[in-house]
Design an enzyme around this catalytic site. Structure first.
Site, short mmCIF file in Angstrom:
data_model
loop_
_atom_site.label_atom_id
_atom_site.label_comp_id
_atom_site.label_asym_id
_atom_site.label_seq_id
_atom_site.Cartn_x
_atom_site.Cartn_y
_atom_site.Cartn_z
N THR A 1 -21.84 37.10 31.44
CA THR A 1 -22.84 37.82 32.25
C THR A 1 -23.12 37.11 33.58
O THR A 1 -23.73 37.69 34.47
CB THR A 1 -24.17 37.89 31.48
OG1 THR A 1 -24.67 36.55 31.32
CG2 THR A 1 -24.01 38.54 30.12
N ASP B 1 -20.26 18.85 44.45
CA ASP B 1 -21.00 19.05 43.20
C ASP B 1 -21.96 17.85 43.01
O ASP B 1 -21.51 16.72 42.77
CB ASP B 1 -20.05 19.16 42.01
CG ASP B 1 -20.79 19.53 40.73
OD1 ASP B 1 -20.52 20.61 40.18
OD2 ASP B 1 -21.68 18.76 40.29
N ARG C 1 -24.68 28.64 32.85
CA ARG C 1 -24.37 30.00 33.26
C ARG C 1 -23.46 30.65 32.23
O ARG C 1 -22.37 30.14 31.95
CB ARG C 1 -23.70 30.00 34.63
CG ARG C 1 -23.72 31.38 35.27
CD ARG C 1 -22.72 31.46 36.38
NE ARG C 1 -23.13 30.67 37.53
CZ ARG C 1 -22.94 31.06 38.78
NH1 ARG C 1 -22.39 32.22 39.03
NH2 ARG C 1 -23.28 30.29 39.77
N ASP D 1 -21.64 15.96 39.57
CA ASP D 1 -20.42 15.14 39.49
C ASP D 1 -20.53 13.90 40.36
O ASP D 1 -20.11 12.81 39.98
CB ASP D 1 -19.20 15.96 39.92
CG ASP D 1 -18.72 16.90 38.82
OD1 ASP D 1 -19.15 16.71 37.66
OD2 ASP D 1 -17.94 17.80 39.12
N1 URA Z 1 -24.38 22.94 42.99
C1 URA Z 1 -23.85 21.83 43.55
O1 URA Z 1 -23.90 20.76 42.99
N2 URA Z 1 -23.28 21.95 44.77
C2 URA Z 1 -23.23 23.10 45.44
O2 URA Z 1 -22.70 23.14 46.56
C3 URA Z 1 -23.78 24.25 44.83
C4 URA Z 1 -24.35 24.15 43.61
#
Ligand code: URA
Length: 209
Positions: free
Chosen positions: A108, A200, A104, A203
């Protein structure tokens, strides 16, 4: 309008509850994400064409059905999509795997492609785009745009968890792409994380933070 299929099989829901748990470590998280992806792929490919064949059993000739040879393309969106690949390959070892990397742009906030390697016969394959989390839908929509520009036609999207915002974004921009998920969660929070979600996914898969 794309269909949204929530695959609420008890095994998938059971495994998803462990995946969501913050105390589940990367090893178990990875194993379970792959298992759930495999179970979901079973449903995603329910409409694959089959053909009749004759097989000689030890007892008699049997008329059976085999896959008619539809070619599959599996396209994980980097990096969390990688966590679903092996599970699906266990079921479809002949699938070709393409990769799409997007980040990302901080200015922008738009997704920018940094890597794209797709099977050359994209238009002939049934494509399954995989990303565990369908949050805002920004990267999935950009990946679908890219795949179609490269000639992809028959595309399905496979995610573990979706937010209503992400589902809406895909339905509005790619109404031909059916969306398969294990759970539709409540919403996004102010950081664009899915609530309750699982945190995430990248992660948790790779033990980074
Ligand atoms: N990406 C992720 O890994 N977790 C989320 O909650 C949103 C996007």
């Amino acid at each position: 309008m794309s269909r949204v299929v929530v695959i609420d099989h008890p095994l998938i829901q059971h495994k998803l509850s462990i995946i969501r748990d913050k105390d589940t470590g990367p090893k178990e998280f990875r194993e379970l994400v792959n298992e759930v992806a495999m179970l979901m792929a079973y449903e995603v490919t329910r409409d694959l064409p089959t053909e009749e064949v004759e097989v000689e059993t030890p007892v008699a000739r049997a008329r059976c059905r085999r896959l008619a040879g539809e070619k599959i393309g599996l396209i994980p969106i980097l990096r969390a999509g990688l966590g679903m690949v092996q599970g699906i390959l266990n079921l479809y070892p002949t699938a070709r795997v393409g990769h799409i990397g997007l980040y990302r742009d901080p200015g922008t906030l738009q997704p920018v492609e940094y890597y794209c390697k797709l099977p050359s016969d994209l238009s002939e394959r049934e494509l399954i785009v995989v990303d565990p989390m369908l949050a805002t839908g920004g990267s999935v929509v950009a990946a679908l745009d890219l795949i179609k520009r490269r000639g992809g036609v028959k595309i399905k999207l496979l995610c573990l968890i979706a937010a209503p915002e992400g589902v809406k974004a895909v339905q509005e921009t790619h109404p031909d792409v059916d969306i398969y998920i294990a759970a539709l969660d409540e919403r996004l929070n102010e950081h664009a994380y899915i609530v309750p979600g699982l945190g995430d996914a990248g992660d948790r898969l790779f033990g980074t933070k």
